[in-house]
Design a protein around this motif. Structure first.
Motif, PDB file in Angstrom:
ATOM      1  N   ILE A 181     -10.189  74.534  49.677  1.00  0.00           N
ATOM      2  CA  ILE A 181      -9.018  74.084  48.853  1.00  0.00           C
ATOM      3  C   ILE A 181      -7.972  75.166  49.236  1.00  0.00           C
ATOM      4  CG2 ILE A 181      -8.162  74.241  46.368  1.00  0.00           C
ATOM      5  CD1 ILE A 181      -9.825  71.773  47.033  1.00  0.00           C
ATOM      6  N   PHE A 182      -8.225  76.483  49.338  1.00  0.00           N
ATOM      7  CA  PHE A 182      -7.397  77.292  49.601  1.00  0.00           C
ATOM      8  C   PHE A 182      -6.812  77.196  50.975  1.00  0.00           C
ATOM      9  CE2 PHE A 182      -6.754  81.839  51.476  1.00  0.00           C
ATOM     10  CZ  PHE A 182      -5.618  82.176  50.703  1.00  0.00           C
ATOM     11  N   PHE A 183      -7.499  76.748  52.008  1.00  0.00           N
ATOM     12  CA  PHE A 183      -7.126  76.417  53.208  1.00  0.00           C
ATOM     13  C   PHE A 183      -6.083  75.308  53.165  1.00  0.00           C
ATOM     14  CE2 PHE A 183      -8.950  75.994  58.072  1.00  0.00           C
ATOM     15  CZ  PHE A 183      -7.687  76.105  58.397  1.00  0.00           C
ATOM     16  N   ILE A 184      -6.220  74.201  52.469  1.00  0.00           N
ATOM     17  CA  ILE A 184      -5.416  73.051  52.428  1.00  0.00           C
ATOM     18  C   ILE A 184      -4.163  73.452  51.636  1.00  0.00           C
ATOM     19  CG2 ILE A 184      -5.190  71.013  51.311  1.00  0.00           C
ATOM     20  CD1 ILE A 184      -8.235  70.468  51.646  1.00  0.00           C
ATOM     21  N   ILE A 199     -14.829  84.804  47.594  1.00  0.00           N
ATOM     22  CA  ILE A 199     -14.079  84.313  45.948  1.00  0.00           C
ATOM     23  C   ILE A 199     -13.229  85.284  45.427  1.00  0.00           C
ATOM     24  CG2 ILE A 199     -14.337  83.382  44.011  1.00  0.00           C
ATOM     25  CD1 ILE A 199     -16.865  81.818  45.010  1.00  0.00           C
ATOM     26  N   PRO A 200     -13.784  86.515  45.049  1.00  0.00           N
ATOM     27  CA  PRO A 200     -12.745  87.444  44.493  1.00  0.00           C
ATOM     28  C   PRO A 200     -11.522  87.760  45.564  1.00  0.00           C
ATOM     29  CG  PRO A 200     -14.630  88.561  45.026  1.00  0.00           C
ATOM     30  CD  PRO A 200     -15.067  87.048  45.265  1.00  0.00           C
ATOM     31  N   ASN A 201     -11.950  87.913  46.709  1.00  0.00           N
ATOM     32  CA  ASN A 201     -10.505  88.414  47.690  1.00  0.00           C
ATOM     33  C   ASN A 201      -9.937  86.897  47.789  1.00  0.00           C
ATOM     34  OD1 ASN A 201     -10.528  90.898  49.164  1.00  0.00           O
ATOM     35  ND2 ASN A 201     -12.959  90.738  48.766  1.00  0.00           N
ATOM     36  N   LEU A 202     -10.319  85.872  47.694  1.00  0.00           N
ATOM     37  CA  LEU A 202      -9.513  84.579  48.082  1.00  0.00           C
ATOM     38  C   LEU A 202      -8.643  84.572  46.717  1.00  0.00           C
ATOM     39  CD1 LEU A 202     -10.801  81.111  49.060  1.00  0.00           C
ATOM     40  CD2 LEU A 202      -9.706  81.262  47.018  1.00  0.00           C
ATOM     41  N   LEU A 203      -9.270  84.562  45.530  1.00  0.00           N
ATOM     42  CA  LEU A 203      -8.290  84.431  44.195  1.00  0.00           C
ATOM     43  C   LEU A 203      -7.247  85.746  44.299  1.00  0.00           C
ATOM     44  CD1 LEU A 203     -10.959  83.858  41.691  1.00  0.00           C
ATOM     45  CD2 LEU A 203      -9.545  82.045  42.815  1.00  0.00           C
ATOM     46  N   PHE A 232      -1.915  70.732  41.545  1.00  0.00           N
ATOM     47  CA  PHE A 232      -3.581  70.444  41.765  1.00  0.00           C
ATOM     48  C   PHE A 232      -4.118  71.961  42.129  1.00  0.00           C
ATOM     49  CE2 PHE A 232      -7.032  70.020  44.558  1.00  0.00           C
ATOM     50  CZ  PHE A 232      -7.684  69.066  43.865  1.00  0.00           C
ATOM     51  N   PHE A 233      -3.905  72.623  43.032  1.00  0.00           N
ATOM     52  CA  PHE A 233      -4.381  74.178  43.284  1.00  0.00           C
ATOM     53  C   PHE A 233      -4.787  74.926  42.134  1.00  0.00           C
ATOM     54  CE2 PHE A 233      -2.391  72.107  47.101  1.00  0.00           C
ATOM     55  CZ  PHE A 233      -3.523  71.857  47.808  1.00  0.00           C
ATOM     56  N   ASP A 234      -3.390  75.198  41.431  1.00  0.00           N
ATOM     57  CA  ASP A 234      -3.471  76.095  40.405  1.00  0.00           C
ATOM     58  C   ASP A 234      -4.496  75.713  39.507  1.00  0.00           C
ATOM     59  OD1 ASP A 234      -1.269  77.283  41.436  1.00  0.00           O
ATOM     60  OD2 ASP A 234       0.044  75.945  40.377  1.00  0.00           O
ATOM     61  N   SER A 235      -4.635  74.400  38.859  1.00  0.00           N
ATOM     62  CA  SER A 235      -5.586  73.615  37.915  1.00  0.00           C
ATOM     63  C   SER A 235      -6.961  73.565  38.562  1.00  0.00           C
ATOM     64  CB  SER A 235      -5.235  72.239  37.950  1.00  0.00           C
ATOM     65  OG  SER A 235      -3.926  72.139  37.207  1.00  0.00           O
ATOM     66  N   PHE A 236      -7.199  73.590  39.613  1.00  0.00           N
ATOM     67  CA  PHE A 236      -8.503  73.691  40.327  1.00  0.00           C
ATOM     68  C   PHE A 236      -8.808  75.257  39.958  1.00  0.00           C
ATOM     69  CE2 PHE A 236     -11.125  75.527  43.646  1.00  0.00           C
ATOM     70  CZ  PHE A 236     -12.260  74.487  43.707  1.00  0.00           C
ATOM     71  N   PHE A 237      -8.171  76.210  40.530  1.00  0.00           N
ATOM     72  CA  PHE A 237      -8.866  77.633  40.355  1.00  0.00           C
ATOM     73  C   PHE A 237      -8.825  77.968  39.100  1.00  0.00           C
ATOM     74  CE2 PHE A 237      -7.260  78.018  44.802  1.00  0.00           C
ATOM     75  CZ  PHE A 237      -8.449  78.108  45.345  1.00  0.00           C
ATOM     76  N   ILE A 238      -7.887  77.602  38.020  1.00  0.00           N
ATOM     77  CA  ILE A 238      -8.156  77.928  36.433  1.00  0.00           C
ATOM     78  C   ILE A 238      -9.315  77.322  36.130  1.00  0.00           C
ATOM     79  CG2 ILE A 238      -7.179  77.525  34.293  1.00  0.00           C
ATOM     80  CD1 ILE A 238      -4.352  77.621  35.614  1.00  0.00           C
ATOM     81  N   GLY A 239      -9.667  76.028  36.544  1.00  0.00           N
ATOM     82  CA  GLY A 239     -10.954  75.556  36.171  1.00  0.00           C
ATOM     83  C   GLY A 239     -11.992  76.189  36.635  1.00  0.00           C
TER      84      GLY A 239
END
Length: 563
Positions: A183-186, A226-230, A35-42
């Motif tokens: 989302i990242f935290f979860i 966001i860029p540092n999070l990704l 789910f997390f992979d798909s979220f960030f790709i989306g």
């Protein structure tokens, strides 16, 4: 608060749905992506769509309506898979009641940060203004002539223009930073409790220090979080699972290419995307073809926006001057803003020529004195990480070391670029944190006997993290509550950013500019120059007589007589 929850939920569904759709386009094995992979790709895919959209049309309520309508079509086509993945995600959460309670607590505490007004200074200086230009017009030629910061073409601004829901609620609701962090935290929490090993503890420590660095950006459309999070998400993925670069290659390609449309200083992350492409078939013609394809999809719309806004391929790099448009920002101005970026990151509030004339040791000593103790420790560990990496490399001959080597090279190159250009800690913080993790990575094979201690440590540190998250969020909320609103006013809508202007009481000059046909258009600047002016439009912190209108309307853009 209710509106914010709705906006976060809607945005989350859209990002996840588009992520699944993008993965299906490339016929990848969709079950490999969480789910997390798909979220960030989306998230990256939608950001790219909006960058392209903004070249032709304003980014506003119509853009998000388009995304929603197409999202309904995607849901219809991928209904079974989407429902299955969502059910699997919630089933995983329900398996552990403690995790379920922690995630619920995280969401509720996150609202304390998200309902407040932006805490980032630059949001009032130019972020909100940039968003306003995206809402009202397609990308405006030579907009950087009006305000040099308008040339900082972060994808955050088009995403925030679409996902701020301004037209719907008549106020800004900045969701992108808040949602991505949530989302990242979860993900960090689920990974830590699922693995219950040293890598789980590393993930928690990364999240903890990341939170401390960027928690004031959660209610802002700031461009650093966001860029540092990704970046951190990709690096942690690679450290924790060496096969992920093959099994989830789309994740590494998409995120690494899109990150640079937020923050060009994180350019070395593209290395991991290029390696992912090459490892797919290890065929050079295929590598060139795929690199070109993903470059066109994720980077070309951003480059086109750069050229239209400033006249340069990448701004503010005056050396990449390959065009000769009449709206091009003067080289003198581009060099000047680049000097300010470098000098301000080293010694703020001083003239850039004075700072840049200093030797490395002279400015570094001042920079070091101004660093927080926490950041000093992080910097020292990251700077000397080659020693730790070398020891790891020669003492782990039987283990696969490619993924660790890739991680180290990317992060250390990022560190060096950061250190010798603009060493503001917020620009490349994730790279420094990952380098700090190498001592723990080294210890991983030696502490298998202490698994129970690590499990207990993960639980205790998670609770401590949550306590800190709550305490800081509560303090931020209460400090704002005293100054602006009654608490019941937060139940429906978050704070309106425009409440800030009542406290600031800034006065403006109104300057009249003529179009080539003689029409008159009014622009605003603060009477106290070089002041934030987000609450006027069109506004710049400083107007001079070299600025000229290119046509009959603001959408026709600006040019500068300096050229």
């Amino acid at each position: 608060m209710l509106v914010l929850l709705f906006c976060l939920f809607l945005s989350c569904i859209l990002f996840y749905t588009y992520g699944v759709y993008f993965i299906s386009i490339f016929n990848s094995e969709m079950n490999r992506y969480s789910f997390f992979d798909s979220f960030f790709i989306g998230f990256c895919f939608i950001g790219t769509i909006l960058n392209l959209w903004s070249i032709f049309l304003p980014t506003n309520i119509f853009s998000i309506l388009f995304l929603m309508l197409f999202g309904i079509y995607i849901y219809y086509k991928q209904k079974k898979f989407l429902n299955l993945k969502v059910k699997k995600f919630f089933r995983k959460i329900k398996e552990n009641k403690l995790i379920s309670l922690l995630i619920l607590a995280i969401i509720l505490i996150q609202l304390l940060y998200s309902v407040g007004i932006p805490k980032n200074y630059d949001s009032y200086l130019y972020h909100i203004n940039s968003i306003q230009w995206n809402e009202k017009f397609s990308v405006v030629p030579g907009l950087a002539n009006l305000h040099d910061r308008f040339g900082f073409n972060s994808s955050q601004f088009v995403l925030s223009a679409a996902f701020s829901f301004n037209e719907l609620y008549n106020q800004y609701i900045f969701t992108t930073n808040s949602l991505c962090f949530l989302i990242f935290f979860i993900w960090i929490l689920l990974y830590s409790f699922h693995k219950k090993n040293l890598f789980g503890l590393i993930a928690l420590l990364f999240g903890y220090y990341f939170f401390y660095q960027y928690h004031t950006d959660l209610s802002s459309p700031s461009t650093d979080l966001i860029p540092n999070l990704l970046f951190g998400f990709l690096m942690l993925k690679l450290i924790f699972n060496s096969d992920s670069i093959n099994n989830k290659r789309l994740l590494f390609i998409v995120l690494s290419f899109f990150i640079i449309t937020f923050k060009i200083s994180l350019l070395p992350i593209v290395i991991i995307g290029l390696i992912s492409i090459y490892l797919h078939k290890q065929n050079f013609p295929f590598f060139i073809k795929k690199t070109f394809l993903f470059g066109i999809i994720f980077i070309l719309p951003w480059i086109i926006r750069n050229v239209i806004l400033t006249g340069y391929v990448i701004y503010p790099l005056s050396s990449l001057d390959v065009f000769n448009f009449d709206w091009e920002v003067s080289k003198e101005s581009v060099v000047d803003i680049q000097k300010w970026i470098y000098s301000w990151a080293r010694i703020p509030f001083k003239n850039h020529n004075e700072v840049l004339s200093l030797s490395f040791f002279d400015w570094f000593s001042v920079w070091w004195q101004n660093c927080l103790m926490r950041n000093k420790i992080i910097f020292i560990i990251s700077l000397f990480s080659p020693i730790i990496f070398t020891f790891y490399f020669f003492t782990n001959k039987k283990q696969k070391k490619l993924h660790i080597s890739i991680t180290f090279i990317i992060c250390y190159v990022t560190l060096l670029i950061w250190l010798f250009t603009a060493p503001d800690i917020r620009f490349s913080f994730s790279a420094l944190l990952i380098l700090c993790a190498f001592p723990l990575i080294l210890l991983n094979k030696y502490i298998y006997r202490f698994t129970k201690v690590i499990k207990i440590s993960i639980i205790l540190f998670s609770l401590f993290f949550l306590y800190e998250f709550l305490t800081i969020g509560n303090n931020l909320f209460l400090s704002e509550f005293k100054n602006y609103k009654k608490i019941e006013n937060y139940y429906y809508l978050p704070s309106d950013v425009y409440y800030v202007k009542y406290k600031r009481k800034i006065e403006y000059n109104q300057l009249e500019y003529k179009t080539p046909e003689g029409l008159k258009i009014n622009l605003f600047e603060p009477k106290n120059r070089y002041t934030q002016c987000f609450d006027k439009f069109p506004c710049s912190w400083y107007l001079d007589n070299t600025i000229k209108l290119r046509g009959e309307d603001l959408s026709d853009g600006f040019k500068n007589d300096k050229n």
